[in-house]
Design an enzyme around this catalytic site. Structure first.
Site, short mmCIF file in Angstrom:
data_model
loop_
_atom_site.label_atom_id
_atom_site.label_comp_id
_atom_site.label_asym_id
_atom_site.label_seq_id
_atom_site.Cartn_x
_atom_site.Cartn_y
_atom_site.Cartn_z
N ASN A 9 0.86 -1.19 0.00
CA ASN A 9 0.00 0.00 0.00
C ASN A 9 0.90 1.24 0.00
OD1 ASN A 9 -1.75 2.08 0.52
ND2 ASN A 9 -2.70 1.16 2.32
N ARG A 86 -2.78 -2.03 -3.33
CA ARG A 86 -3.89 -1.09 -3.25
C ARG A 86 -3.66 -0.03 -4.32
NH1 ARG A 86 -4.70 3.90 0.67
NH2 ARG A 86 -6.81 4.43 0.00
N HIS A 175 -12.54 4.24 -0.69
CA HIS A 175 -12.62 3.34 0.48
C HIS A 175 -13.46 2.10 0.15
CE1 HIS A 175 -12.09 7.00 3.41
NE2 HIS A 175 -10.91 6.42 3.19
N LEU A 204 -14.55 5.96 9.15
CA LEU A 204 -14.13 7.23 9.76
C LEU A 204 -12.70 7.12 10.25
CD1 LEU A 204 -17.36 7.73 11.94
CD2 LEU A 204 -16.97 8.51 9.59
N ARG A 236 -9.46 17.46 5.48
CA ARG A 236 -10.26 17.79 4.29
C ARG A 236 -11.62 18.34 4.70
NH1 ARG A 236 -9.58 12.09 1.40
NH2 ARG A 236 -7.99 11.67 2.97
N MET A 278 -8.63 13.13 16.08
CA MET A 278 -9.89 13.16 16.83
C MET A 278 -9.69 12.89 18.31
SD MET A 278 -13.04 13.76 16.78
CE MET A 278 -13.97 13.62 15.26
N GLY A 327 -14.31 5.57 13.96
CA GLY A 327 -15.53 4.76 14.03
C GLY A 327 -15.40 3.58 14.98
N GLU A 380 -8.63 -3.78 5.34
CA GLU A 380 -8.45 -3.67 3.89
C GLU A 380 -7.32 -4.56 3.39
OE1 GLU A 380 -8.52 0.52 4.96
OE2 GLU A 380 -9.30 0.92 2.96
P1 ADP Z 1 -6.08 6.42 8.50
O1 ADP Z 1 -7.20 6.95 7.67
O2 ADP Z 1 -4.84 7.24 8.40
O3 ADP Z 1 -5.87 4.92 8.37
P2 ADP Z 1 -7.15 5.74 11.10
O4 ADP Z 1 -8.22 4.84 10.58
O5 ADP Z 1 -6.03 5.11 11.84
O6 ADP Z 1 -6.56 6.69 9.99
O7 ADP Z 1 -7.87 6.81 12.05
C1 ADP Z 1 -7.15 7.84 12.63
C2 ADP Z 1 -8.11 8.67 13.47
O8 ADP Z 1 -8.69 7.83 14.50
C3 ADP Z 1 -7.41 9.81 14.21
O9 ADP Z 1 -8.20 10.98 14.12
C4 ADP Z 1 -7.37 9.31 15.64
O10 ADP Z 1 -7.33 10.34 16.59
C5 ADP Z 1 -8.70 8.57 15.69
N1 ADP Z 1 -8.78 7.72 16.89
C6 ADP Z 1 -8.07 6.62 17.19
N2 ADP Z 1 -8.41 6.19 18.43
C7 ADP Z 1 -9.33 7.06 18.91
C8 ADP Z 1 -10.07 7.18 20.14
N3 ADP Z 1 -9.93 6.31 21.12
N4 ADP Z 1 -10.95 8.21 20.26
C9 ADP Z 1 -11.11 9.10 19.27
N5 ADP Z 1 -10.45 9.05 18.10
C10 ADP Z 1 -9.57 8.04 17.92
#
Ligand code: ADP
Length: 398
Positions: A9, A86, A175, A204, A236, A278, A327, A380
């Site tokens: 990837n 990917r 996605h 998410l 974004r 987040m 998510g 994925e």
């Molecule tokens: P990517 O799209 O780069 O693969 P991820 O799927 O790893 O990203 O998601 C990253 C996001 O998930 C970040 O905004 C991170 O802060 C959020 N995140 C991970 N764990 C938590 C949590 N416990 N509470 C809130 N947000 C979280």
């Protein structure tokens, strides 16, 4: 040594590798970051040492270094049995994954205008593995392919038809691998078949998108011509009024600068003025940082609106599914989002939600909820490994 499947990837400045055995159990993973920059670095999951990379290392160099580490550590024989890549944009050419040959490479090049930051680096990963393993079957798995089933009413923009006909201006969606995985996992958890499941899936992460999947087929999604449309994301903006470009031109800001800011300095980062992460935003909001709470509010409200919008594409709903870093891990974001959807009959169990569905097979809805709500960790890499094995036709299907 066992047969293995290598998953590649390539991101704009990163490379992720995953190695699976022929039953698709994960054996190893590796990550290289800041490629092309002076402080490029890499590490292999489970190995307690940094892997040295030359300053400015390319995707090609990082891939060769990390594959050699896999081999030296005895994780992989001289060559894998199959490689899965990917690839972000398959345009209208690819409705499913494809075994890579010269024609497929040309078609991926042809789609590069639609994903200039992604397809060229995806191709560099393909070329590097083809050079290293010229006799191994390799598959391209496209982020867009799953959404090629969108009906015209969902994929056309209301712009002059010639823009679509001549230049391919339409909604593609991204996605797709993750949305397809969520749908098939939801089917198995709810005792349905992948061909009969209807879900709304919310991916998410740093990038965010939502899809409506009807009888196993994608019928609507929030991302469009590019991955900028739709939900609020880390950096974004998601949806904005396209009139913004002309308005800001009047303020002396050129279109390419607006485009850059919408991609790199907007979303959660732009609203909070602090971070695109987040988890950090939730902490800041807990400490009374108002712009961070506002960013969370806009994120959840936009998501709830899109969940409502996806209903227009479905005749029934088996489940709403959450995945991605946010998510899967943020009970707060799920709760704030579902709070807006009371009228539709969604309701969470606070206890199940706080445990991310860990002890309830992913289920987090209350007994009174009109629809099941699930948390399903996406995978994925596993989908790409399975597709590569299937197309290579050489491995035991699982
Ligand atoms: P990517 O799209 O780069 O693969 P991820 O799927 O790893 O990203 O998601 C990253 C996001 O998930 C970040 O905004 C991170 O802060 C959020 N995140 C991970 N764990 C938590 C949590 N416990 N509470 C809130 N947000 C979280």
């Amino acid at each position: 040594m066992e047969d293995t499947v290598l998953v590649v990837n390539c991101g704009s400045s990163s490379l992720k590798l995953a190695l699976f055995d022929c039953q698709h159990n994960k054996l190893a993973s590796a990550l290289a970051e800041r490629l092309g920059q002076n402080d490029a670095f890499a590490h292999v999951g489970g190995l307690d040492k940094a892997i040295p990379l030359d300053p400015g290392a390319s995707h090609d160099q990082a891939l060769n270094t990390l594959v050699t580490v896999f081999q030296d550590e005895g994780l992989m024989a001289s060559a894998p049995t199959a490689v899965g890549h990917r690839v972000v944009h398959g345009g209208e050419t690819f409705r499913e994954a494809a075994l890579i040959d010269d024609d497929v490479i040309t078609a991926i090049e042809d789609c590069a205008g639609l994903a200039p930051l992604h397809n060229p680096v995806n191709l560099s990963g393909i070329r590097a593995t083809l050079a290293r393993f010229p006799d191994v079957p390799q598959a391209a798995v496209f982020d867009t392919a799953f959404h090629q089933t969108l009906p015209k009413r969902a994929y056309l923009y209301a712009v002059p038809e010639a823009w679509y006909r001549d230049w391919g201006v339409r909604r593609y969606g991204f996605h797709g691998t993750s949305h397809a995985f969520m749908a098939s996992e939801a089917a198995s958890r709810l005792g349905k078949t992948p061909a009969t499941i209807s879900v709304i899936s919310a991916h998410l992460g740093n990038g965010c998108s939502i899809a409506a999947i009807r009888d196993g087929i994608s019928v609507d999604t929030s991302m469009g011509l590019t991955p900028l449309e739709g939900l609020v994301m880390g950096t974004r903006s998601g949806d904005v009024d396209p009139g913004l470009f002309d308005f800001l031109r009047g303020k002396g800001i050129a279109a390419d600068e607006v485009h850059r800011v919408l991609n790199q300095e907007s979303g959660l980062l732009g609203l909070s003025g602090q971070t695109n992460d987040m988890r950090s935003l939730c902490e800041l909001a807990d400490h009374g940082h108002e712009p961070s709470q506002t960013a969370i509010d806009v994120f959840c409200f936009r998501l709830a609106r899109y969940i409502g919008a996806m209903m227009a594409s479905l005749s029934h709903l088996d489940a709403l599914v959450f995945t991605g870093g946010i998510g899967e891990n943020s009970a707060r974001i799920r709760a704030e989002t579902i709070h807006h959807l009371k009228l539709m009959g969604f309701e969470l169990s606070p206890d199940l939600n706080n445990h991310h569905g860990e002890f309830s097979d992913g289920r987090i809805e209350s007994a009174d909820s009109r629809f099941p709500v699930l948390v399903i960790p996406t995978n994925e890499e596993l989908v790409i490994a399975r597709e590569a094995s299937r197309l290579a036709g050489a491995l035991t299907p699982d």
